[in-house]
Each structure stands twice: as structure tokens, then as C-alpha cells.
Design a protein around this motif. Structure first.
Motif, PDB file in Angstrom:
ATOM      1  N   ASP A   1       0.795  -1.222   0.000  1.00 50.65           N
ATOM      2  CA  ASP A   1       0.000   0.000   0.000  1.00 50.65           C
ATOM      3  C   ASP A   1       0.833   1.279   0.000  1.00 50.65           C
ATOM      4  O   ASP A   1       0.257   2.371  -0.036  1.00 50.65           O
ATOM      5  CB  ASP A   1      -0.917   0.021   1.228  1.00 50.65           C
ATOM      6  N   PHE A   2       2.150   1.161   0.064  1.00 48.60           N
ATOM      7  CA  PHE A   2       2.954   2.347   0.337  1.00 48.60           C
ATOM      8  C   PHE A   2       3.952   2.742  -0.753  1.00 48.60           C
ATOM      9  O   PHE A   2       4.383   3.892  -0.788  1.00 48.60           O
ATOM     10  CB  PHE A   2       3.726   2.142   1.650  1.00 48.60           C
ATOM     11  N   PHE A   3       4.347   1.819  -1.619  1.00 50.01           N
ATOM     12  CA  PHE A   3       5.496   2.114  -2.477  1.00 50.01           C
ATOM     13  C   PHE A   3       5.215   3.257  -3.445  1.00 50.01           C
ATOM     14  O   PHE A   3       6.112   4.072  -3.721  1.00 50.01           O
ATOM     15  CB  PHE A   3       5.978   0.855  -3.208  1.00 50.01           C
ATOM     16  N   GLN A   4       3.979   3.375  -3.955  1.00 49.31           N
ATOM     17  CA  GLN A   4       3.717   4.472  -4.884  1.00 49.31           C
ATOM     18  C   GLN A   4       3.641   5.810  -4.168  1.00 49.31           C
ATOM     19  O   GLN A   4       4.024   6.842  -4.736  1.00 49.31           O
ATOM     20  CB  GLN A   4       2.445   4.204  -5.690  1.00 49.31           C
ATOM     21  N   ALA A   5       3.191   5.822  -2.921  1.00 53.05           N
ATOM     22  CA  ALA A   5       3.226   7.064  -2.145  1.00 53.05           C
ATOM     23  C   ALA A   5       4.672   7.504  -1.948  1.00 53.05           C
ATOM     24  O   ALA A   5       4.994   8.708  -2.040  1.00 53.05           O
ATOM     25  CB  ALA A   5       2.538   6.873  -0.801  1.00 53.05           C
TER      26      ALA A   5
END
Length: 487
Positions: free
Chosen positions: A420-424
């Protein structure tokens, strides 16, 4: 002991996090009582304005095809270079009520109705961000409740907003968008629009593609920082509406260039992350932008209520050559949007001029209801019949999607890079030093208002997971603000 969550009839709810689908990747099921009950009840919570996207502006114009894309879709309005189709575009904020201010930090709706003359209207219902906060429509009522006015205090509460996000790590990407420099557009003319969801295109040979829409503003991106927005709201709460209306009146017609990303259907299963996840974007290096055409707004509505407030959009309004995808959020919206309009405007809202198809008339066996203008006279109201009534074509709009597995509620299986975090984190690292500082300040100013330390810590953990510097700077900024409040 905590209370058991139940349906409206008192039955216990087994899963309130995932919608029921036909197998792990399949379309959602109408038998899912909790999903349909939540969405249908949510659509009926307010009278008479929209529950979301209540504050809106709109204009008419046209879409012109400038580049050949018929090899990807058989949709008639995209069939040849130079073809023009009349459109109506409604802009909106998401969380505010009908009288809310325009220049606020909030996603913007970007809904386009193509008055496609040959085979009905095509609605593309998107936002000015390419991603969203959640992945599953069963959580949409909960999300909006957390952002709207608190039932006790009557105002938006930071505790509610950040508590929901603390329990929704997939929101981190959209939060980074919303609190970045593009979180407050200077006007509707100076922002991009996105279909956001993944849709389907099918060409004349039956070849199918997954597609994402990108409307790039030709006016250039212009945004407001927090201080500029506060000044704008104080001087003119209707700034975006006034700007759009006056620009068109002056003959300064805003325009957008439409691009799409196209993924052959067979590539989706093995892509490194779930391509139907609304919280993620497709990198352009994998699927470059393909130019399609130009959208121009050149005519203001004659009556805002009749044409903007009564405009009704549904992402389920497809035309041959277009269709849905297994995107769970899209699947939920296919039901919820049309149902919201049936409640808000009545079952015959499609007969209103702003919603009715052009040139061709709707031909079906729907009858009566409030405000029925087209009664079909003495025509038969059943099908099939022996009196030359409208009959089905047998031609499907899009390509069927294969499904497998058992019915049930599922967390969508993870692909190789499906956290859930890598694109942020990637978005944060793309920002300049100044953009990062403003992002940190914007988030910290809101997060520091939260009363519970555990909610603050859960949110900070999400930003740490996205990028260590991101999390560390935000933690320091929040701590400094909270220390100042305590002193």
C-alpha cells in the motif's frame, strides 16, 4: 466485549472490509446484502443535494478526435479523426455541501457526458486525481462519513478523518496527492481530469484492452497554497464557479487534451501489482500515454439548477466498444451512481434534457413513476411482444471477463509488488525540496489536531513505510506542533 456489527435487519455481518465477488478476481455479486444495503442506504442520507460532489459547476462543449484510435476501440464517437461529439462536463468538490467554498483542499470531480448520437450517452465519471483513498466500495460510506460533519459537533473533525486513514493504509498514496501542491486547484480550468478507474476498450476484431483516461489541461496547472486559498475563500467563496463562467462568457474556452494508457487484457494477471487497484497508477514507462483528442468547453448552461444540479452521471452508461473492468471500486459505482440519481431526481431523470440522449430516443419498457414525460402512449409495456416493440440486439458492448472460484468475500490476492505504500513513496521522492516541505507542513497542520496519540502513531507509521525521510520529517513536524499546543 465489543458489539456485533449487523445488517439493518439485525443479521450479523461476517465481513465489512471486502465485497463479495465471483472468485478472487471476479466481478462483484448482487447477492452481497451488506454491500448493496450500505450503498443504497448511503445514497439516501441527504435530501435533496448529492451526498458527495454536491458543490458543482458545469459547461457544454465538444470532444474532437485528433488521433486515430479505432484500432483499439469500436466506440463510434472515437471512430475517426475529426469526429466531434457534444459533451457536458460537471466539476465539483467531493466533501463540501451545496453552499461550500470552492477553493478548499479536496479532490475535484471531473464528470464528462458524451452525447453520443448513434448509440446513446457515454458517461466518464472521474476526479482530478488518478488515484483514490480506498479499494473496495463497501468502505465508501465509512470513508465519506469520516470526512463529513461529525454527528455531535456538526463540523469536520480531524479525529474522524485521521482515525479512518489510520485504519486504511492504502489511503497513503492519495493523502500524499491531496496534501501536496495540487491539493487546491486555482480554478477548474487549471487542473487535470482522470477517469481514475480502469475501463475496457474493445476493437472491431474483438481485441480487448484495459484503459485509463487522462485529460491534461491546456491552460497549464495552477494551484493555491493554504494561505492563498484562505484569502480566496474569504474574498470569493464561489471563485471556481465564477472563473469558469466568466472565462466562457469572454470567449476564452478552456480545453483539455485526452490521452489514454492501454494494457492488453492478457498482461493484467502477471503485472507486478494489481492493475485494477484504484489506489495505484500505471507507470508511464510501462504504458505510455496515447493521444486521443481534445475536449473544449464553449457554452455556459442557461439555468444552473436545470442543467448542473439535475445533471446525472453513471459510470454504467457505456456504449459499444467500451465497458467495465474488475476494479472493485468501479463495480460498486456501477450500481451506486445510478441509484443515487434515482433517489435524488426520480426514476425518470434520464428524460431531463441535460441527461437525455441526443438524436436517438431511449426505447425500452420502463413506465410511469414520478415526473414521467415520455409515457410511450398505447405502446406495449412488456417484452417480447408481437407488436414491433424494441428488441434486444444480441451484441455485447464489451468483452466478457473470465471468472473462477467460489462466491465469497475476498481480499484481492497480492501481486509481486502490491503493498500500500510504495507508490506514495515514489510520489514523495519525485517532489522537489520545496514541494516536500509544503507537503509536510500541510499534513502536519491537520494531523497535529488529532486527540489520540495511537491514531497519530498509526498514521505516521504509514508515511514511514512509504519513505523513511517522509515519515521522519512528518513525525518531527507533528511533535513540534503538538508540543506548542501543550505549552
Amino acid at each position: 466485549m465489543s458489539k456485533i456489527l449487523t445488517t439493518e435487519s439485525g443479521a450479523p455481518v461476517a465481513d465489512n472490509q471486502n465485497s463479495a465477488s465471483a472468485g478472487e478476481y471476479g466481478p462483484l455479486l448482487i447477492q452481497d446484502q451488506q454491500l448493496l444495503e450500505k450503498l443504497a442506504r448511503f445514497n439516501r442520507e441527504r435530501i435533496p443535494e448529492r451526498v458527495v460532489h454536491a458543490r458543482g459547476s458545469g459547461a457544454y462543449g465538444y470532444f474532437e478526435v485528433t488521433d486515430e484510435v479505432a484500432r483499439y476501440t469500436r466506440a463510434g464517437f472515437l471512430s475517426e479523426v475529426g469526429k466531434r461529439t457534444e459533451v457536458f462536463l460537471r466539476f465539483s468538490t467531493v466533501a463540501g455541501n451545496l453552499g461550500a467554498s470552492d477553493a478548499v483542499r479536496d479532490p475535484r470531480g471531473f464528470a464528462v457526458k458524451f452525447y453520443y448520437t448513434e448509440e446513446g450517452n457515454y458517461d466518464l465519471v472521474g476526479n482530478n486525481t488518478p488515484v483514490f483513498f480506498i479499494k473496495d466500495p463497501i468502505k465508501f460510506p465509512d470513508f465519506i462519513h469520516s470526512q463529513k460533519r461529525d454527528p455531535y459537533t456538526g463540523v469536520q473533525e480531524a479525529d474522524n478523518v485521521w482515525d479512518f486513514w489510520a485504519h486504511s493504509p492504502a489511503s497513503t498514496h492519495q493523502i500524499t496527492w491531496l496534501f501536496g501542491d495540487r491539493g487546491i486547484p486555482a480554478s477548474y480550468r487549471h487542473m487535470n481530469g482522470y477517469g481514475s478507474h480502469t475501463y475496457q476498450w474493445v476493437n472491431a476484431d474483438g481485441d480487448a484492452y484495459w484503459v485509463k483516461y487522462h485529460f491534461k489541461t491546456n491552460q497549464g496547472i495552477r494551484c493555491l497554497d493554504g494561505a492563498q486559498a484562505a484569502e480566496t475563500v474569504g474574498g470569493d467563496a464561489d471563485s471556481h464557479q465564477r472563473d469558469l463562467h466568466q472565462a466562457i462568457e469572454r470567449g476564452v474556452f478552456p480545453s483539455w487534451t485526452l490521452y489514454v494508457q492501454l494494457m492488453p487484457v492478457a498482461e493484467a494477471a502477471d503485472y507486478r501489482f494489481n492493475p485494477f487497484d484504484l489506489t495505484k497508477v500505471w507507470p508511464h514507462i510501462d504504458y505510455p500515454l496515447v493521444k486521443v483528442g481534445r475536449l473544449v468547453l464553449n457554452r455556459n448552461p442557461e439555468n444552473v439548477f436545470a442543467e448542473v444540479e439535475q445533471a446525472a452521471f453513471s459510470p454504467n452508461n457505456f456504449v459499444p466498444g467500451t465497458g467495465p473492468s474488475p476494479d472493485k471500486m468501479l463495480q460498486g459505482r456501477l450500481f451506486a451512481y445510478a441509484d443515487a440519481q434515482r433517489y435524488r431526481l426520480g426514476v425518470n431523470h434520464t428524460q431531463l434534457p441535460v441527461n437525455a440522449p441526443r438524436a436517438t430516443e431511449a426505447a425500452n419498457y420502463g413506465r410511469d413513476g414520478y415526473m414521467a414525460a415520455n409515457s410511450a402512449g398505447r405502446g406495449k409495456n412488456y417484452e417480447p411482444n408481437s407488436y414491433d416493440g424494441p428488441a434486444q440486439t444480441g451484441d455485447v458492448l464489451a468483452t466478457p471477463v473470465a471468472v473462477a472460484g467460489h462466491t465469497g468475500t475476498y481480499t484481492t490476492p497480492a501481486h509481486t509488488k502490491d503493498d500500500d505504500f510504495f507508490q506514495a513513496g515514489e510520489l514523495y521522492r519525485l517532489m522537489s525540496a520545496g514541494e516536500r516541505t509544503r507537503l509536510i507542513d500541510n499534513i502536519a497542520g491537520f494531523l497535529a489536531q488529532v486527540s489520540r496519540d495511537d491514531v497519530v502513531e498509526k498514521n505516521l507509521a504509514h508515511f514511514h513505510a512509504a519513505d523513511e525521510e517522509y515519515g521522519a520529517r512528518l513525525a518531527a513536524a507533528v511533535a513540534k506542533l503538538r508540543a506548542g499546543d501543550e505549552s
